[in-house]
Design an enzyme around this catalytic site. Structure first.
Site, PDB file in Angstrom:
ATOM      1  N   SER A  46       6.000  -1.834  -2.194  1.00  8.52           N
ATOM      2  CA  SER A  46       6.039  -2.775  -3.325  1.00  8.52           C
ATOM      3  C   SER A  46       5.040  -2.366  -4.416  1.00  8.52           C
ATOM      4  CB  SER A  46       5.827  -4.215  -2.880  1.00  8.52           C
ATOM      5  OG  SER A  46       4.963  -4.364  -1.808  1.00  8.52           O
ATOM      6  N   GLY A  59       0.846  -1.192   0.000  1.00 12.59           N
ATOM      7  CA  GLY A  59       0.000   0.000   0.000  1.00 12.59           C
ATOM      8  C   GLY A  59       0.874   1.231   0.000  1.00 12.59           C
ATOM      9  N   LEU A  60       0.246   2.367  -0.172  1.00 13.93           N
ATOM     10  CA  LEU A  60       0.987   3.622  -0.242  1.00 13.93           C
ATOM     11  C   LEU A  60       1.626   3.985   1.089  1.00 13.93           C
ATOM     12  CD1 LEU A  60      -1.511   5.722  -2.396  1.00 13.93           C
ATOM     13  CD2 LEU A  60       0.683   4.760  -3.124  1.00 13.93           C
ATOM     14  N   SER A  61       2.590   4.879   1.024  1.00 12.11           N
ATOM     15  CA  SER A  61       3.257   5.382   2.220  1.00 12.11           C
ATOM     16  C   SER A  61       2.229   6.004   3.168  1.00 12.11           C
ATOM     17  CB  SER A  61       4.290   6.441   1.810  1.00 12.11           C
ATOM     18  OG  SER A  61       4.925   6.973   2.938  1.00 12.11           O
ATOM     19  N   GLY A  62       2.282   5.620   4.424  1.00  8.65           N
ATOM     20  CA  GLY A  62       1.372   6.177   5.422  1.00  8.65           C
ATOM     21  C   GLY A  62       0.024   5.498   5.508  1.00  8.65           C
ATOM     22  N   ALA A  63      -0.193   4.444   4.718  1.00  9.35           N
ATOM     23  CA  ALA A  63      -1.498   3.772   4.715  1.00  9.35           C
ATOM     24  C   ALA A  63      -1.756   2.974   5.991  1.00  9.35           C
ATOM     25  CB  ALA A  63      -1.635   2.860   3.499  1.00  9.35           C
ATOM     26  N   GLY A  64      -0.690   2.577   6.706  1.00 10.18           N
ATOM     27  CA  GLY A  64      -0.867   1.827   7.947  1.00 10.18           C
ATOM     28  C   GLY A  64      -0.196   0.472   7.966  1.00 10.18           C
ATOM     29  N   LYS A  65       0.651   0.187   6.996  1.00 10.48           N
ATOM     30  CA  LYS A  65       1.296  -1.125   6.916  1.00 10.48           C
ATOM     31  C   LYS A  65       2.101  -1.453   8.175  1.00 10.48           C
ATOM     32  CE  LYS A  65       3.447   0.041   3.152  1.00 10.48           C
ATOM     33  NZ  LYS A  65       2.886   1.402   3.072  1.00 10.48           N
ATOM     34  N   THR A  66       2.912  -0.533   8.618  1.00  7.47           N
ATOM     35  CA  THR A  66       3.774  -0.778   9.780  1.00  7.47           C
ATOM     36  C   THR A  66       2.942  -0.909  11.048  1.00  7.47           C
ATOM     37  OG1 THR A  66       5.638   0.342   8.743  1.00  7.47           O
ATOM     38  CG2 THR A  66       5.704   0.129  11.137  1.00  7.47           C
TER      39      THR A  66
END
Length: 183
Positions: A85, A11-18
């Site tokens: 990715s 997903g995009l930067s800041g979407a919440g992956k981490t």
């Protein structure tokens, strides 16, 4: 004995992956699963230092993450990958290389990402100050058929993790949650 699996959050930067990854890691460990978290920012610092943001460098970065994930997965580890990715074909290469794989699309509209951008990266990218910024000046190819979609502008982190765990359970990739006996 638990078998390994790679849970690939894109997903995009800041979407919440981490954020999702950290809670998912805790839940999997609670179930007795060995877990490794491969965060895109951390991987770039150590495993992919020196790579830029060209298409070739981005693909090389993802292929390196996939290689490490494959090794860990085949040794019984649940690997959580949290990496933008951006390209479908490279994510599909990772899926094919790893085998036991769950693609999670961490979806969030650009307007919300700009609103919650504490580092100001989207503002800079929109002003043209950051070249090759995924989702603004560089492409992000949304997954066409992800195994799970979490929408971080509409659900809590806990709800997102619950959806991921349900998909892992349904596929037999993880042990069921332990039953806690009343005291």
């Amino acid at each position: 004995m638990n078998r390994g699996v790679t849970i690939w959050l894109t997903g995009l930067s800041g979407a919440g992956k981490t954020t999702i990854s950290h809670l998912l890691q805790k839940e999997l460990e609670r179930r007795g699963q060995a877990v490794e978290l491969l965060d895109g920012d951390v991987v770039r610092t150590h495993l992919s230092k020196g790579l830029g943001f060209s298409r070739e460098d981005r693909d090389t970065n993802i292929r390196r993450i996939a290689f490490v994930s494959k090794l860990l997965t085949r040794n019984g580890v649940a690997v959580i990958v949290a990496a933008i990715s951006p390209f479908r074909n490279t994510r599909e290469e990772a899926r094919l290389e790893i085998g036991r794989f769950l693609e999670v699309y961490v979806k969030c509209p650009l307007e919300e990402l700009v609103r919650r951008d504490v580092k100001g990266l989207y503002a800079k990218a929109l002003r043209g100050e950051i070249p090759n910024f995924t989702g603004v000046s560089d492409p992000y190819e949304e997954p066409e058929n992800p195994d799970v979609v979490v929408e971080t502008d509409q659900e809590t982190v806990e709800e997102s993790v619950t959806k991921i765990l349900a998909a892992l359970d349904a596929r037999g990739y993880i042990a069921p949650a332990p039953i806690v006996e009343p005291v």
